[in-house]
Design a protein around this motif. Structure first.
Motif, mmCIF file in Angstrom:
data_model
loop_
_atom_site.group_PDB
_atom_site.id
_atom_site.type_symbol
_atom_site.label_atom_id
_atom_site.label_comp_id
_atom_site.label_asym_id
_atom_site.label_seq_id
_atom_site.Cartn_x
_atom_site.Cartn_y
_atom_site.Cartn_z
ATOM 1 N N SER A 95 0.837 -1.194 0.000
ATOM 2 C CA SER A 95 0.000 0.000 0.000
ATOM 3 C C SER A 95 0.874 1.247 0.000
ATOM 4 N N HIS B 188 -5.194 5.701 -0.513
ATOM 5 C CA HIS B 188 -6.173 4.726 -0.934
ATOM 6 C C HIS B 188 -6.535 4.874 -2.421
ATOM 7 N N GLU B 189 -6.704 6.122 -2.854
ATOM 8 C CA GLU B 189 -7.114 6.361 -4.251
ATOM 9 C C GLU B 189 -6.001 5.958 -5.230
ATOM 10 N N ASP C 157 -3.709 3.549 -4.551
ATOM 11 C CA ASP C 157 -3.729 2.086 -4.500
ATOM 12 C C ASP C 157 -4.811 1.547 -5.421
ATOM 13 N N ARG C 158 -5.947 2.200 -5.389
ATOM 14 C CA ARG C 158 -7.079 1.746 -6.185
ATOM 15 C C ARG C 158 -6.787 1.868 -7.679
ATOM 16 N N GLY D 99 -2.566 -1.531 -5.086
ATOM 17 C CA GLY D 99 -1.276 -1.217 -4.465
ATOM 18 C C GLY D 99 -0.122 -1.506 -5.412
ATOM 19 N N GLY E 280 -9.029 7.432 -9.648
ATOM 20 C CA GLY E 280 -8.919 7.970 -8.293
ATOM 21 C C GLY E 280 -9.120 9.469 -8.354
ATOM 22 N N GLU F 45 -7.450 12.935 -0.649
ATOM 23 C CA GLU F 45 -8.302 12.012 -1.394
ATOM 24 C C GLU F 45 -9.757 12.462 -1.319
ATOM 25 N N PRO G 150 -13.041 10.625 -1.251
ATOM 26 C CA PRO G 150 -13.523 9.249 -1.194
ATOM 27 C C PRO G 150 -14.859 9.045 -1.891
#
Ligand code: TYD
Ligand code: MG
Length: 477
Positions: free
Chosen positions: A78, A82-83, A85-86, A91, A270, A281, A283
């Motif tokens: 990771s 998060h964005e 990784d997505r 990741g 993302g 980010e 979400p």
């Protein structure tokens, strides 16, 4: 037979020709051809020398594997974002090479510094090689991003070979970022940094080193005016994933888009916001692509597409404007959608539902600067167009998806359930969609033919004097 003659390489697509010309015949770019002197591969492939050399070699056959092997799933690291990784499909992949393209100033260095910080804070060894900024500049930015204490190895260098040696010397290295590939040069290649030959050679050296050491490699690539990663379109074939960082640098929002990914969905997306403290980010990106809808008076020419991007649903508003018939040749402009699809949708509305679009200006735009690629966006675009022409609003609590066929039939789209779930989550109560979509909470109007859509909108209250009346009788009953 080595020739000392020059070859001419297009800096846009990498195609090689024997003479200079103003326009590349392969990709039609102008003024993109540059002379490269004395590169090794000037001898024609299959020449007598090569054939003789090949005859001498006794190459052993390939060692074959079976499809049913016990390959474990790729472990992912990771980035702490998060964005990102997505967009990477879950990741970073060990030994994987990623190309991150984007306009200058869009935030590539910022994003990657944050990613390096994230991986370092996860207890891994990371290195940042910048050929563009000084150490002080990078430190200053890291401080602003709250990463001053992250264990990120820094180097300002432009030698691809030195960077590759760094990768090989640090066997525990998890991630190395090269910012940017256009500033790198590889030994033994004479052309200038940024040229196709240099970019390709530098990338090759780095990718090979990263694969050998199982380190994840991210190459930054600048993008030219026409949107291609400058010079190295060839690079896209060499890496495992290509991400684009986009957005209007005058606006705060940035979209990270995967256009190729050997390890995950290729259309992942993302969304970020550029703040004073770096990239944040977003979400819940659907809220971003729905223009201010709450509490607004009903408007015509706006419909919400229940889309699907990468691995997640995404709701986007599509807007249309239709003019009165004019004797001048009508203007058709479209932002965020394909103009051929607009022409097709108008033709279907005209010949299958009898709506008079010909001779009128038509404008279509997708909210939030997003580009819609899914065929299922047809129905939402058609709804916005019909609503604009009829001067009746689309039912405000409604979402649309479905692909329009030339016959006027509307075809279902994949992932119907997650599209509808997302619509429900964001407060919509109706869906006008094809097929046998089911939802416990949304009221579903089945639209299997385009005239059903026209009926639905023709039943809404009129907001202004209609642009035309000769066709309305067909749908009044
Ligand atoms: P940068 O990452 O240098 O872009 P790129 O590497 O793609 O060329 O981003 C530069 C822009 O971002 C710059 O105009 C300033 C802005 N920025 C912020 O708004 N907030 C921040 O915290 C940082 C670090 C940059
Ligand atoms: Mg930069």
């Amino acid at each position: 037979m080595a020739r000392s003659s020059s070859r001419y390489v297009c800096q846009s697509c990498g195609s090689v020709s024997g003479r200079w010309s103003g326009k590349c015949e392969a990709c039609e770019a102008w003024n993109s051809i540059v002379e490269e002197v004395g590169t090794a591969s000037a001898a024609p492939i299959g020449g007598t020398k090569a054939t003789a050399a090949r005859a001498k070699l006794r190459t052993p056959p390939l060692a074959l594997e079976q499809l049913t092997g016990g390959t474990p799933p790729q472990p992912r690291t990771s980035t702490g974002i998060h964005e990102l990784d997505r967009a990477l499909g879950g990741g970073l992949v060990a030994g994987g090479a990623v190309l991150l393209g984007g306009d200058p100033g869009i935030g590539k260095s910022t994003l990657l510094l944050q990613a390096l910080g994230g991986v370092a804070n996860g207890g891994h060894e990371v290195v940042y090689v910048s050929g563009e900024e000084g150490i002080d500049q990078i430190r200053g930015r890291a401080e602003r991003l709250g990463l001053a204490n992250a264990a990120v190895g820094l180097a300002t260098a432009t030698s691809a070979d030195a960077a590759a040696a760094t990768i090989k010397a640090n066997r525990g290295l998890k991630l190395i970022v090269i910012d940017s590939i256009q500033t790198m040069y590889a030994e033994g290649v004479e052309s200038a940094p940024g040229s196709v030959a240099q970019v390709r050679a530098s990338a090759q050296v780095l990718i090979t080193a990263a694969k050998q050491s199982n380190a994840a490699l991210i190459l930054v690539g600048h993008v030219t005016k026409d949107g291609a990663i400058a010079g190295p379109r060839v690079l896209e074939h060499m890496v495992d994933a290509v991400l684009y960082f986009e957005g209007d640098s005058s606006q705060h929002y940035r979209i990270l888009r995967a256009v190729k990914n050997r390890f995950g969905p290729a259309d992942a997306l993302g969304v970020f916001e550029m703040t004073g403290l770096g990239l944040k980010e977003v979400p819940n990106p659907s809220t971003l692509f729905l223009a201010e809808r709450q509490d607004r008076d009903p408007v015509t020419g706006a419909a919400v597409f229940a889309g699907f991007r990468g691995a997640r649903p995404l709701l986007v508003e599509v807007q249309a404007l239709v003019g009165n018939p004019s004797p001048a040749s009508p203007r058709r402009a479209v932002v965020g959608w394909d103009s051929a699809r607009l022409a097709m949708t108008l033709a279907v509305l005209e010949s299958r539902a009898g709506l008079p679009f010909s001779g009128r200006d038509v404008f279509l735009s997708v909210a939030g600067g997003l580009k819609l690629e899914e065929p299922a966006a047809d129905l939402a675009a058609a709804a916005a167009l019909v609503s604009a022409l009829l001067e009746r609003p689309v039912p405000n609590e409604s979402v649309f998806y479905g692909e329009l066929a030339l016959s006027g039939e509307v075809r279902p789209a994949p992932q119907a359930k997650s599209r509808l779930d997302e619509a429900e989550r964001l407060g919509f109560s109706e869906a006008a969609v094809p097929g046998d979509a089911k939802s416990s909470k949304l009221r579903i109007t089945k639209i299997n033919r385009i005239d059903k859509l026209v009926q639905l909108i023709a039943a809404q209250p009129l907001l202004k004097a209609p642009k035309t009346s000769d066709w309305t009788d067909r749908y009044d009953d």
